[in-house]
Design a protein around this motif. Structure first.
Motif, PDB file in Angstrom:
ATOM      1  N   ASN A 160       0.825  -1.207   0.000  1.00  0.00           N
ATOM      2  CA  ASN A 160       0.000   0.000   0.000  1.00  0.00           C
ATOM      3  C   ASN A 160       0.863   1.263   0.000  1.00  0.00           C
ATOM      4  N   ASN A 164       1.010   3.805  -3.162  1.00  0.00           N
ATOM      5  CA  ASN A 164       0.676   5.226  -3.001  1.00  0.00           C
ATOM      6  C   ASN A 164       1.837   6.115  -3.434  1.00  0.00           C
ATOM      7  N   ALA A 165       3.060   5.706  -3.057  1.00  0.00           N
ATOM      8  CA  ALA A 165       4.236   6.509  -3.441  1.00  0.00           C
ATOM      9  C   ALA A 165       4.310   6.619  -4.963  1.00  0.00           C
ATOM     10  N   LYS A 167       1.566   6.187  -7.069  1.00  0.00           N
ATOM     11  CA  LYS A 167       0.369   6.890  -7.562  1.00  0.00           C
ATOM     12  C   LYS A 167       0.495   8.399  -7.413  1.00  0.00           C
ATOM     13  N   TYR A 168       1.091   8.820  -6.285  1.00  0.00           N
ATOM     14  CA  TYR A 168       1.114  10.248  -5.981  1.00  0.00           C
ATOM     15  C   TYR A 168       2.484  10.864  -6.248  1.00  0.00           C
ATOM     16  N   ILE A 195       3.836  14.410  -4.898  1.00  0.00           N
ATOM     17  CA  ILE A 195       3.042  15.645  -4.817  1.00  0.00           C
ATOM     18  C   ILE A 195       2.839  16.153  -3.395  1.00  0.00           C
ATOM     19  N   GLY A 196       3.056  15.284  -2.395  1.00  0.00           N
ATOM     20  CA  GLY A 196       2.888  15.717  -1.005  1.00  0.00           C
ATOM     21  C   GLY A 196       1.423  15.833  -0.606  1.00  0.00           C
ATOM     22  N   ILE A 205      -5.847  11.292   6.538  1.00  0.00           N
ATOM     23  CA  ILE A 205      -5.652  10.251   5.528  1.00  0.00           C
ATOM     24  C   ILE A 205      -5.724   8.829   6.098  1.00  0.00           C
ATOM     25  N   ARG A 216      -6.628  16.319  -6.776  1.00  0.00           N
ATOM     26  CA  ARG A 216      -5.259  15.866  -6.584  1.00  0.00           C
ATOM     27  C   ARG A 216      -4.856  14.847  -7.645  1.00  0.00           C
ATOM     28  N   GLY A 223     -11.094   3.058  -2.930  1.00  0.00           N
ATOM     29  CA  GLY A 223     -12.069   3.400  -1.902  1.00  0.00           C
ATOM     30  C   GLY A 223     -11.465   4.234  -0.791  1.00  0.00           C
ATOM     31  N   GLY A 224     -10.201   4.606  -0.938  1.00  0.00           N
ATOM     32  CA  GLY A 224      -9.572   5.441   0.087  1.00  0.00           C
ATOM     33  C   GLY A 224      -9.442   4.715   1.416  1.00  0.00           C
ATOM     34  N   LEU A 227      -4.974   3.207   3.647  1.00  0.00           N
ATOM     35  CA  LEU A 227      -4.202   3.604   4.833  1.00  0.00           C
ATOM     36  C   LEU A 227      -4.926   3.258   6.139  1.00  0.00           C
TER      37      LEU A 227
HETATM   38  P1  ADP Z   1      -6.392   5.721  -1.909  1.00  0.00           P
HETATM   39  O1  ADP Z   1      -4.984   5.856  -2.383  1.00  0.00           O
HETATM   40  O2  ADP Z   1      -7.100   4.526  -2.446  1.00  0.00           O
HETATM   41  O3  ADP Z   1      -7.199   6.989  -2.039  1.00  0.00           O
HETATM   42  P2  ADP Z   1      -5.301   5.482   0.804  1.00  0.00           P
HETATM   43  O4  ADP Z   1      -6.029   5.204   2.079  1.00  0.00           O
HETATM   44  O5  ADP Z   1      -4.162   4.587   0.474  1.00  0.00           O
HETATM   45  O6  ADP Z   1      -6.411   5.445  -0.334  1.00  0.00           O
HETATM   46  O7  ADP Z   1      -4.796   6.970   0.857  1.00  0.00           O
HETATM   47  C1  ADP Z   1      -5.664   7.996   1.347  1.00  0.00           C
HETATM   48  C2  ADP Z   1      -5.296   9.324   0.736  1.00  0.00           C
HETATM   49  O8  ADP Z   1      -4.022   9.766   1.242  1.00  0.00           O
HETATM   50  C3  ADP Z   1      -5.105   9.276  -0.788  1.00  0.00           C
HETATM   51  O9  ADP Z   1      -6.352   9.469  -1.425  1.00  0.00           O
HETATM   52  C4  ADP Z   1      -4.129  10.424  -1.036  1.00  0.00           C
HETATM   53  O10 ADP Z   1      -4.843  11.640  -1.140  1.00  0.00           O
HETATM   54  C5  ADP Z   1      -3.308  10.482   0.253  1.00  0.00           C
HETATM   55  N1  ADP Z   1      -1.988   9.821   0.084  1.00  0.00           N
HETATM   56  C6  ADP Z   1      -1.629   8.585   0.489  1.00  0.00           C
HETATM   57  N2  ADP Z   1      -0.340   8.331   0.211  1.00  0.00           N
HETATM   58  C7  ADP Z   1       0.154   9.432  -0.383  1.00  0.00           C
HETATM   59  C8  ADP Z   1       1.449   9.805  -0.903  1.00  0.00           C
HETATM   60  N3  ADP Z   1       2.493   8.962  -0.853  1.00  0.00           N
HETATM   61  N4  ADP Z   1       1.573  11.031  -1.437  1.00  0.00           N
HETATM   62  C9  ADP Z   1       0.521  11.897  -1.477  1.00  0.00           C
HETATM   63  N5  ADP Z   1      -0.718  11.616  -1.000  1.00  0.00           N
HETATM   64  C10 ADP Z   1      -0.907  10.402  -0.458  1.00  0.00           C
END
Ligand code: ADP
Length: 262
Positions: A160, A164-165, A167-168, A195-196, A205, A216, A223-224, A227
């Protein structure tokens, strides 16, 4: 009837008990609130893919022998994607509920953390999806910390954080997996130069209800809940997770686990 007079130690004990009851009640209320919000989210999140599948079916029922096959195929492809989203949402909700309910069985093992993380890192490094990122490892060669973990859910945690690293962040950004021993804690982190996250969103989050700004740039097909699941898994390991981030500079997710002594 004469009233019983409480002694000073008794009064202290009653006060302490009352405080504990109040805290327990507050915790229950917060838990109840998050469950209600989660249920509301489930209905909301399930509705979008179901509606999309329904309208695809409606469209397919209007097709006849004049409808080009390519059009039918593209509708089927869309249905396939929406169904996969639905499946992943249901799996995530189910997993989170089972973690909450304590019905998820863990198979804990004593594992040396450094080689476990290194193996994960080198497997990720050869995956095609990370081809356009720089992957770095920052683990001291003499790190000997042993942790008491179930490797499967811990790989889910790493998956995960790495996903995420990816994806973002953008092409040529870097992703670093680091670790250190700190007293009776083992710490590892996944850091990206992506992107932070805005300061005001960082604590949210990890919530089950998070719906960050869709501007973003990412469709939220997980489904968010990723995390929230990560946090629950780590709590089952007596661990913690927190995030440090700066918009435009990147994010670092820091995990602590107790070091196993026997
Ligand atoms: P998802 O990625 O499916 O939306 P997560 O629970 O993994 O769900 O992440 C929740 C939110 O936290 C994401 O929608 C994103 O906005 C933010 N996020 C998580 N990891 C990162 C990251 N490495 N960089 C930037 N934003 C992040």
């Amino acid at each position: 009837m004469a009233k019983k007079k409480f002694s000073s130690p008794e009064l202290n004990e009653i006060e302490a008990l009352t405080t504990r009851l109040l805290h327990a009640n507050q915790k229950l209320e917060a838990f109840e609130k998050s469950r209600t919000e989660l249920l509301a989210n489930i209905s909301h999140d399930l509705r979008a893919p179901v509606t999309a599948i329904r309208s695809s079916i409606d469209y397919l029922t209007t097709c006849d022998s004049n409808t080009p096959w390519s059009e039918v195929q593209s509708i089927l492809h869309l249905m396939d994607i929406r169904t996969a989203t639905l499946e992943s949402l249901i799996q995530n909700f189910y997993y989170l509920f089972s973690l909450d309910a304590g019905s998820q069985t863990f198979h804990f093992e004593r594992i040396q953390l450094a080689p476990f993380l290194e193996e994960y890192f080198f497997t990720a490094k050869i995956e095609q999806k990370y081809e356009q990122r720089h992957l770095f490892l920052d683990i001291p060669s003499d790190m000997e910390a042993i942790v008491h973990i179930d490797p499967h859910p811990m790989i889910r945690v790493l998956d995960n954080l790495f996903t995420n690293a990816l994806k973002y962040s953008h092409i040529r950004d870097s992703i670093t997996l680091g670790a250190r021993s700190e007293g009776n804690q083992a710490v590892f982190w996944v850091k990206d130069t992506g992107i932070g996250i805005p300061k005001e969103d960082i604590d949210r989050i990890f919530e089950r209800t998070v719906k960050l700004d869709s501007s973003r740039g990412h469709e939220n097909n997980g489904g968010g809940l990723g995390l929230a699941i990560v946090k629950s898994i780590l709590e089952c390991h007596h661990g913690t997770i927190h995030c440090e981030s700066q918009v435009g500079k990147g994010s670092c997710f820091i995990v602590t686990l107790p070091v196993s002594v026997s």
